[in-house]
Design an enzyme around this catalytic site. Structure first.
Site, short mmCIF file in Angstrom:
data_model
loop_
_atom_site.label_atom_id
_atom_site.label_comp_id
_atom_site.label_asym_id
_atom_site.label_seq_id
_atom_site.Cartn_x
_atom_site.Cartn_y
_atom_site.Cartn_z
N GLY A 108 0.84 -1.20 0.00
CA GLY A 108 0.00 0.00 0.00
C GLY A 108 0.87 1.24 0.00
N SER A 152 -0.05 -5.10 3.72
CA SER A 152 0.36 -5.80 4.93
C SER A 152 -0.09 -5.03 6.17
CB SER A 152 1.87 -5.99 4.96
OG SER A 152 2.28 -6.51 6.22
N TYR A 212 13.76 16.12 -17.98
CA TYR A 212 13.86 15.80 -16.56
C TYR A 212 13.89 17.07 -15.70
CZ TYR A 212 15.49 11.88 -19.30
OH TYR A 212 15.60 10.92 -20.27
N TYR A 213 14.67 18.05 -16.10
CA TYR A 213 14.68 19.35 -15.42
C TYR A 213 14.75 20.42 -16.50
CZ TYR A 213 15.15 17.49 -10.73
OH TYR A 213 14.90 16.85 -9.56
N LYS A 229 3.81 24.52 -2.26
CA LYS A 229 5.27 24.53 -2.42
C LYS A 229 5.60 25.20 -3.75
CE LYS A 229 9.20 21.38 -3.08
NZ LYS A 229 9.62 19.96 -3.14
#
Length: 516
Positions: free
Chosen positions: A15, A46, A449-450, A85
């Protein structure tokens, strides 16, 4: 090998945020798929294995995740004690005058007007001109943080903004579970102890401690660092990043705040690594990421407690070990590893949740297209490996450009040649040679990616410049910088106080709960 249309049973093992995020992405895909109608998803969680639960920051990709699932920020953020953020402030990574702190921004449409001025001034400074090159002056996100404003753009403001979030990871997993169950995902609590392979070597079923077995056509391994399926069952090779990234442990503990918080993560360089400070609506999340080769767990905890003023406090500290690297095959046979089971980069740029979301979304796209053969697996693994390697290089660049002389840890990070890939070396050579970094980033495809603005913010923010030549001073550069700052100041007048927005969300959520 089965085709995507023949997949009827999908089992997710584990999970946490990775498991429930994967469940929601796959459930949304199945709901819209014409090739996988009738397929079901069962998540096995679990009851005895907890989640890591301290990864409390995201990139702006998390907004896309919730928008795609049609879940409003006003709904999920109060449930997860979330805040906004706008980026990350890096304190103390550089000792170069004028560059001891800088801000790595999330992009906004306003950057289309200010970033070209920033890049031009940076290129001038690389030529020795005394031009203002500190990134904080040129980006709206930095000005929002400085004024503690929420990045939500009002209707009358014609520029949109990217932003991420801070959140309680345990509460986020709980919220995602609720939404996944609402959308038809099945849930069983059981502790998986074994896997059964068929004659071809695929996973046929998994067995829980109570003896019950769960068969499936496709398995998603979200079992964390344990890697129950991708590692333990399929023995998939692991590619370590230990030679690139030295940090392999962390210690975390919370502290209160006064409710007046800015929308950014703060990363502060310490003796043997760095400390994070993440604001939630109810507390600060704090931690120290360090290398066990340079200090012990007790030393790290002492340094963090000293920094937080908790030397005499009984606030418990949580110690974590980090396995830094990635598997070579994220999709191996009929198993796809998502989350910590597939790999981990240290949390400097909050990439863990982004890579989880990205890996799950890319795989879901293959399923939706009905592409489930060997060629698809190879293409998927190449793409996801490139995401991990590309993010690794950007993180390594922080350490290579640091200028701290105070400890062996920081001196070693700056001079270790083994931590620089050929790709990153070309980036550094282009920058130090004063050539067009934007063109080099585009040529290599690193902007996948950036973005280019992130690379400029990092290298300029660290103060990686030659000494300016006084004879080359040009007041026009300073005037342009001042004009950009005034423009951004006026842009911020369109935004509301960060906590004011969050309190409205909390109030609305409380009213809905009482009405229910």
């Amino acid at each position: 090998m089965k085709s995507a249309s023949s997949i009827k049973q999908i089992v997710i093992v584990g999970g946490g945020t990775a498991g429930w995020m994967s469940a929601l992405i796959l459930a949304d895909t199945l709901a819209q798929s014409t090739t996988m109608q009738g397929a079901s998803i069962t998540l096995l969680e679990s009851p005895v294995v907890g989640t890591i639960g301290v990864g409390e920051g995201s990139t702006h990709a998390l907004k896309r995740f919730f928008d795609t699932l049609r879940i409003a920020e006003s709904e999920w953020m109060p449930a997860c004690h979330a805040t906004y953020k706008c980026g990350i402030t890096f304190d103390g990574w550089s000792t170069r005058p004028g560059f001891t702190s800088y801000f790595h921004q999330f992009s906004t449409m306003v950057d289309n007007l200010t970033q070209p001025v920033f890049m031009a001034n940076v290129q001038a400074r690389l030529r020795g001109v005394d031009a203002p090159g500190w990134p904080n002056d040129y980006f709206l996100s930095a000005h929002l943080v400085r004024n503690k404003l929420a990045p939500v753009t009002p209707e009358h403001f014609p520029f949109t903004a990217n932003y991420g979030f801070h959140f309680d990871a345990t509460l986020l997993a709980r919220f995602l579970r609720k939404k996944a169950l609402e959308r038809g995902v099945r849930h069983r609590q059981c502790h998986i102890v074994a896997s059964n392979l068929d004659a071809a070597g695929d996973i046929a079923s998994v067995r829980c401690s109570a003896g019950e077995e769960f068969a499936a056509d496709l398995f998603i391994d979200c079992s964390g660092f344990t890697g129950l399926l991708i590692d333990k069952a399929l023995k998939t090779p692991f590619h370590s990043y230990a030679n690139d990234l030295a940090n392999d442990a962390a210690v975390a503990m919370p502290t209160p705040h006064d409710g007046d918080i800015a929308p950014h993560t703060v990363s502060t360089a310490l003796k043997h690594g760095w400390a994070w400070q993440i604001p939630l609506t109810t507390r600060y999340g704090n931690g120290y990421v360090y290398s066990k080769a340079y200090c012990s767990a007790d030393q790290a905890e002492y340094e963090l407690r000293e920094r937080l003023g908790l030397l005499e406090s009984d606030v418990p500290a949580r110690h974590l070990a980090m396995k830094v690297g990635r598997v070579e095959q994220h999709w191996n046979r009929n198993c796809v590893a998502i989350g910590l089971s597939q790999g981990f980069l240290e949390p400097l740029e909050a990439t863990a949740l982004f890579l989880t979301q990205t890996a799950a979304a890319i795989f879901a796209a293959y399923l939706e297209a009905g592409d489930y053969g060997e060629r698809a697996r190879q293409a998927y693994n190449r793409e996801v490996n490139c995401y991990f390697d590309g993010h690794r290089d950007y993180i390594v660049a922080h350490y290579k450009t640091n200028s701290r002389p105070d400890t062996a840890y920081w001196r070693d990070r700056a001079r270790d040649p083994g931590a620089v890939s050929d790709s990153l070396r070309q980036v550094f050579d282009t920058w130090l040679g004063g050539r067009d970094l934007a063109a080099e980033i585009t040529r290599q495809g690193l902007d996948k990616y950036y973005p280019i603005g992130s690379w400029y913010a990092l290298l300029a923010g660290m103060g990686v410049f030659p000494p300016p030549a006084p004879a080359q001073a040009n007041p026009a550069y300073g005037q342009q910088a001042r004009e950009m700052q005034e423009f951004l100041r006026r842009c911020t007048l369109n935004f509301r106080n960060h906590m004011e927005v969050l309190r409205e969300y909390d109030s609305a959520a409380g009213e809905q709960a009482r009405a229910a």
